[in-house]
Write an enzyme that holds these catalytic residues in place. Structure first.
Site, PDB file in Angstrom:
ATOM      1  N   ASP A  34      76.413  13.622   2.063  1.00 59.04           N
ATOM      2  CA  ASP A  34      75.076  12.906   2.226  1.00 59.04           C
ATOM      3  C   ASP A  34      75.706  11.668   2.620  1.00 59.04           C
ATOM      4  OD1 ASP A  34      72.827  11.485   1.726  1.00 59.04           O
ATOM      5  OD2 ASP A  34      71.990  13.348   1.217  1.00 59.04           O
ATOM      6  N   ILE A  35      75.086  11.183   3.525  1.00 58.33           N
ATOM      7  CA  ILE A  35      75.505   9.587   4.187  1.00 58.33           C
ATOM      8  C   ILE A  35      74.853   8.642   3.122  1.00 58.33           C
ATOM      9  CG2 ILE A  35      75.504  10.313   6.199  1.00 58.33           C
ATOM     10  CD1 ILE A  35      72.749   8.833   6.846  1.00 58.33           C
ATOM     11  N   ASN A  91      63.815  20.225  -1.292  1.00 57.31           N
ATOM     12  CA  ASN A  91      62.801  19.488  -0.989  1.00 57.31           C
ATOM     13  C   ASN A  91      61.765  20.392   0.087  1.00 57.31           C
ATOM     14  OD1 ASN A  91      63.315  17.357  -2.792  1.00 57.31           O
ATOM     15  ND2 ASN A  91      64.501  16.683  -1.321  1.00 57.31           N
ATOM     16  N   GLY A  97      59.482  14.618  -0.489  1.00 55.58           N
ATOM     17  CA  GLY A  97      60.553  13.743  -0.060  1.00 55.58           C
ATOM     18  C   GLY A  97      61.471  14.653   1.132  1.00 55.58           C
ATOM     19  N   GLN A  98      61.096  15.692   1.642  1.00 54.31           N
ATOM     20  CA  GLN A  98      61.959  16.288   2.875  1.00 54.31           C
ATOM     21  C   GLN A  98      61.611  15.205   3.840  1.00 54.31           C
ATOM     22  OE1 GLN A  98      60.722  20.327   3.843  1.00 54.31           O
ATOM     23  NE2 GLN A  98      62.660  20.491   5.006  1.00 54.31           N
ATOM     24  N   HIS A 104      67.900  22.756   3.607  1.00 60.21           N
ATOM     25  CA  HIS A 104      68.985  22.225   3.118  1.00 60.21           C
ATOM     26  C   HIS A 104      68.825  22.044   1.519  1.00 60.21           C
ATOM     27  CE1 HIS A 104      66.287  18.694   4.020  1.00 60.21           C
ATOM     28  NE2 HIS A 104      67.168  18.021   3.091  1.00 60.21           N
ATOM     29  N   HIS A 106      70.637  20.082  -1.634  1.00 63.40           N
ATOM     30  CA  HIS A 106      71.082  18.858  -2.176  1.00 63.40           C
ATOM     31  C   HIS A 106      71.894  19.415  -3.223  1.00 63.40           C
ATOM     32  CE1 HIS A 106      69.143  15.511   0.068  1.00 63.40           C
ATOM     33  NE2 HIS A 106      68.136  16.511   0.126  1.00 63.40           N
TER      34      HIS A 106
END
Length: 118
Positions: A34-35, A91, A97-98, A104, A106
């Site tokens: 994750d960035i 999410n 919060g998507q 995906h 997390h």
């Protein structure tokens, strides 16, 4: 359903059009860091095939969600967080919060993860 969405960031990462720090590169599943990490281990596990969320992928009945979860667990083992505990978060919808509407997971670990989460 199309297998990719030309406007989807994660489809672009899966195709190599957008760079990412790849952790795993499989036939059906891709994982990258994750960035904006929220834990020492924060990896996103995505299917190469485009599905807007986990529910739509599960509804397709192809075992894709199972594969995402298996891959996340395998990465947790490789990252050294499987034995101490880790969290997998899917999410679904903007209210949860998507922000990227491509399934995906997390994978978070490497620090205490309090409950409730947010």
């Amino acid at each position: 359903m199309s297998t990719t969405d030309p406007d989807c960031l994660f489809c672009k990462i899966a195709s190599g059009e957008v760079p990412a720090e790849i952790v795993r590169d499989g036939e059906r599943v891709l994982a990258f860091r994750d960035i904006n990490p929220q834990a020492p281990t924060h990896v996103l596990v995505i299917p190469r095939e485009h599905h807007p969320d986990a529910a739509s992928a599960a509804g397709a009945g192809t075992g894709l969600v199972d594969e995402v979860v298996r891959e996340a667990h395998s990465i947790a083992e490789d990252e050294g967080v499987a034995s101490t505990g880790y969290r997998m978060v899917f999410n679904t919808g903007s209210g949860a919060g998507q922000t990227v509407f491509h399934l995906h997971c997390h994978l978070l670990g490497g620090r205490g993860l309090e409950w409730p989460p947010g």
